[in-house]
Design a protein around this motif. Sequence first.
Motif, PDB file in Angstrom:
ATOM      1  N   PRO A 215       0.645  -1.223  -0.149  1.00 47.51           N
ATOM      2  CA  PRO A 215      -0.085   0.391   0.282  1.00 47.51           C
ATOM      3  C   PRO A 215       0.484   1.430   0.523  1.00 47.51           C
ATOM      4  N   GLY A 216       0.566   2.279  -0.899  1.00 53.92           N
ATOM      5  CA  GLY A 216       1.168   3.131  -0.770  1.00 53.92           C
ATOM      6  C   GLY A 216       2.376   3.507  -1.786  1.00 53.92           C
ATOM      7  N   VAL A 217       2.928   2.167  -2.505  1.00 57.28           N
ATOM      8  CA  VAL A 217       4.134   2.572  -3.133  1.00 57.28           C
ATOM      9  C   VAL A 217       3.137   1.935  -4.046  1.00 57.28           C
ATOM     10  N   ARG A 218       4.130   2.282  -5.291  1.00 55.54           N
ATOM     11  CA  ARG A 218       3.262   1.820  -6.897  1.00 55.54           C
ATOM     12  C   ARG A 218       4.745   1.493  -7.550  1.00 55.54           C
ATOM     13  N   ILE A 219       4.568   0.424  -8.516  1.00 59.02           N
ATOM     14  CA  ILE A 219       5.955   0.071  -9.499  1.00 59.02           C
ATOM     15  C   ILE A 219       5.643   0.910 -11.230  1.00 59.02           C
ATOM     16  N   VAL A 220       7.086   1.199 -11.651  1.00 58.61           N
ATOM     17  CA  VAL A 220       6.632   1.703 -12.584  1.00 58.61           C
ATOM     18  C   VAL A 220       8.035   1.246 -13.721  1.00 58.61           C
ATOM     19  N   ALA A 221       7.712   0.917 -14.709  1.00 59.73           N
ATOM     20  CA  ALA A 221       8.629   0.504 -15.684  1.00 59.73           C
ATOM     21  C   ALA A 221       8.761  -0.039 -16.516  1.00 59.73           C
ATOM     22  N   PRO A 222      10.113   2.198 -17.259  1.00 61.65           N
ATOM     23  CA  PRO A 222      10.456   2.116 -18.509  1.00 61.65           C
ATOM     24  C   PRO A 222      10.934   1.038 -19.428  1.00 61.65           C
ATOM     25  N   LEU A 223      10.605   1.239 -20.617  1.00 59.04           N
ATOM     26  CA  LEU A 223      11.090  -0.043 -21.744  1.00 59.04           C
ATOM     27  C   LEU A 223      12.146   0.759 -21.784  1.00 59.04           C
ATOM     28  N   VAL A 224      13.481   0.572 -21.917  1.00 59.31           N
ATOM     29  CA  VAL A 224      14.284   1.468 -22.379  1.00 59.31           C
ATOM     30  C   VAL A 224      15.658   1.361 -23.416  1.00 59.31           C
ATOM     31  N   TYR A 225      16.403   2.025 -23.419  1.00 58.21           N
ATOM     32  CA  TYR A 225      17.311   1.320 -24.725  1.00 58.21           C
ATOM     33  C   TYR A 225      17.997   0.834 -23.971  1.00 58.21           C
ATOM     34  N   GLY A 226      18.293  -0.360 -23.065  1.00 61.35           N
ATOM     35  CA  GLY A 226      19.733  -0.820 -21.853  1.00 61.35           C
ATOM     36  C   GLY A 226      19.480  -1.857 -23.065  1.00 61.35           C
ATOM     37  N   MET A 227      19.907  -2.444 -23.856  1.00 56.98           N
ATOM     38  CA  MET A 227      20.219  -3.678 -23.988  1.00 56.98           C
ATOM     39  C   MET A 227      20.852  -4.977 -23.852  1.00 56.98           C
ATOM     40  N   TYR A 228      20.855  -6.042 -22.699  1.00 54.84           N
ATOM     41  CA  TYR A 228      21.960  -7.037 -22.342  1.00 54.84           C
ATOM     42  C   TYR A 228      21.988  -7.660 -23.539  1.00 54.84           C
ATOM     43  N   TRP A 229      23.812  -8.455 -22.887  1.00 51.33           N
ATOM     44  CA  TRP A 229      24.082  -9.275 -24.041  1.00 51.33           C
ATOM     45  C   TRP A 229      24.892 -10.087 -23.069  1.00 51.33           C
ATOM     46  N   LEU A 230      25.539 -11.181 -23.755  1.00 48.54           N
ATOM     47  CA  LEU A 230      26.312 -11.951 -23.140  1.00 48.54           C
ATOM     48  C   LEU A 230      27.482 -12.187 -24.072  1.00 48.54           C
ATOM     49  N   ASP A 231      29.067 -11.774 -24.081  1.00 48.95           N
ATOM     50  CA  ASP A 231      29.541 -10.892 -24.317  1.00 48.95           C
ATOM     51  C   ASP A 231      30.736 -11.898 -24.184  1.00 48.95           C
ATOM     52  N   PHE A 232      31.576 -12.217 -25.208  1.00 47.96           N
ATOM     53  CA  PHE A 232      32.768 -13.674 -24.892  1.00 47.96           C
ATOM     54  C   PHE A 232      33.822 -12.510 -25.335  1.00 47.96           C
ATOM     55  N   LEU A 233      34.603 -12.729 -24.386  1.00 50.23           N
ATOM     56  CA  LEU A 233      36.143 -11.417 -24.537  1.00 50.23           C
ATOM     57  C   LEU A 233      37.388 -12.308 -25.489  1.00 50.23           C
ATOM     58  N   ASP A 234      37.028 -13.646 -25.028  1.00 55.50           N
ATOM     59  CA  ASP A 234      38.206 -14.657 -25.360  1.00 55.50           C
ATOM     60  C   ASP A 234      37.934 -14.714 -26.892  1.00 55.50           C
TER      61      ASP A 234
END
Length: 509
Positions: free
Chosen positions: A259-278
């Motif tokens: 109660p008294g709290v709300r959530i908001v969830a902007p769909l952002v430009y943040g893309m997440y990926w698994l990077d193979f550094l080697d």
Amino acid sequence: MRVGRFVLAVMIVVLLLAGVVPARAAQEGTMTLGIHVTLVNRWLDPGETEGLITPYMVLYALHDALVKPMPAGISTPSLAESWTVSKDWLTYDFVIRKNAKFHNGDPVTAEDVKFSFDRYRGASAKLLKDKVKEVQLPAPNRVRFVLKEPWPDFMAFYGTSATGAGWIVPKKYVEKVGDDGFKKAPIGAGPYKFVSFNPGVELVLEAFPDYWRKNPSVKRLVMRSIVDESTRAAAVKTGEADIAYLFTGPVAEDLKRTPGVRIVAPLVYGMYWLDFLDQWDAKSPWHDRRVRLAASLAMDRKAINEAEMLSLGKEAGSFVPPTFEFALQVPPPPYDPKRAKQLLVEAGYPNGFDAGDLTPLPPYTALGETVAGYLSAVGIRSKVRSMERATFLSSWREKKLHGLLIGATGAAGNAAARLEPFVTKDGIYAYGSDPELEGMFQRQAKELDRKKREALLHQLQKAVLDHVLVAPIFQQAFIWGVGSRVAEAGAKLIDGYPYVGPAEDLKLK
């Protein structure tokens, strides 16, 4: 008494007719933001912007740019009242607002713009400076960028959050106190001015009533590092924090029911990926495309979206946001652990292999554990390594990390701006480069015909996917908790932006 009121009314009418509105005092209120990462002092200086969106949570409050993403669009005139580009794409002219001021009262001038560009050393700095022939100052309020050759991406890099090169600092003050002194006591041109900073703990800002766009409604803004997710959630519930960033799964569900709290969830430009550094090391298993593809097929992106973001995010097939200009629309790879295991057999790893460290972008340790679990199920064994965020970012940038990495960026721009830091040989986070991809990037950068350029960028993005340079995971829905005192949280006002913005639009009840 009546005469006095009449005179006052006449004065107000005269001021309104003249286009002058009396200044509105900022409210006597404090809004506290629970920050999900450790605050570091380099974020107080736009000259060191990292090519990630994180520093902008500070920049949008403390500083301002000539042009930046705003509710009106991705490249909205800000300190510049207008900008134009020549027909030959060689010169970009900016006219600075007459009422643009720094927090010490000095006007923002063309000299400050040139100085800020010259000292910029953050993401894509080399690319920008290689393209710019000179910065001219035709007048104190006008600045002209002259390019060496036509480059249609100039504003994608300079006028968005792809880089911090367009964010302006005061030349005289920086020269007086030096770079280190500036980080200790920065003076900006944004809606809030610096009060105090305890590194890793708390940044305190106060409304700047002379900000050109509007006088902020909230007088004091406190950004407080609360790295632990459960502690952040408790802070929202108790009112210790009015807004807090980044909640996942069960914690987000719990806040939603509070109660008294709300959530908001902007769909952002943040893309997440698994990077193979080697992958650039011929002796590494990751050098084999089949192994990289196996890792991609091993991940259940739909389940990850549900666990991390209550299914509010989107599974990703690329690390270029699908709404970006020139983005290639790509479906997410299927979840196919059977095919993943077969690929490992074909690559010579029937029993799998030890992949070493898997280092996720802090604070996404839980995501790292989830991804590691999926990889382990097909035989790719890794150990999740947690790091403090500032250390992670410097290690990533300095090419000190090995094994696997979960990377992310939420910076704005277009497809070319998103690819440059990670794909090109001079990219700030590129551990290696492919001559084919490099050639494509350079060709598109010189192409002025929009349709031809789009075709080249689509070709480049397809080649990145075919190489399995990275394994995209998701586009983030960035979940906030918002307390009952907040009338305007500043969420979703700027398209694709994950934090409070514009900061001057915040309101308390």
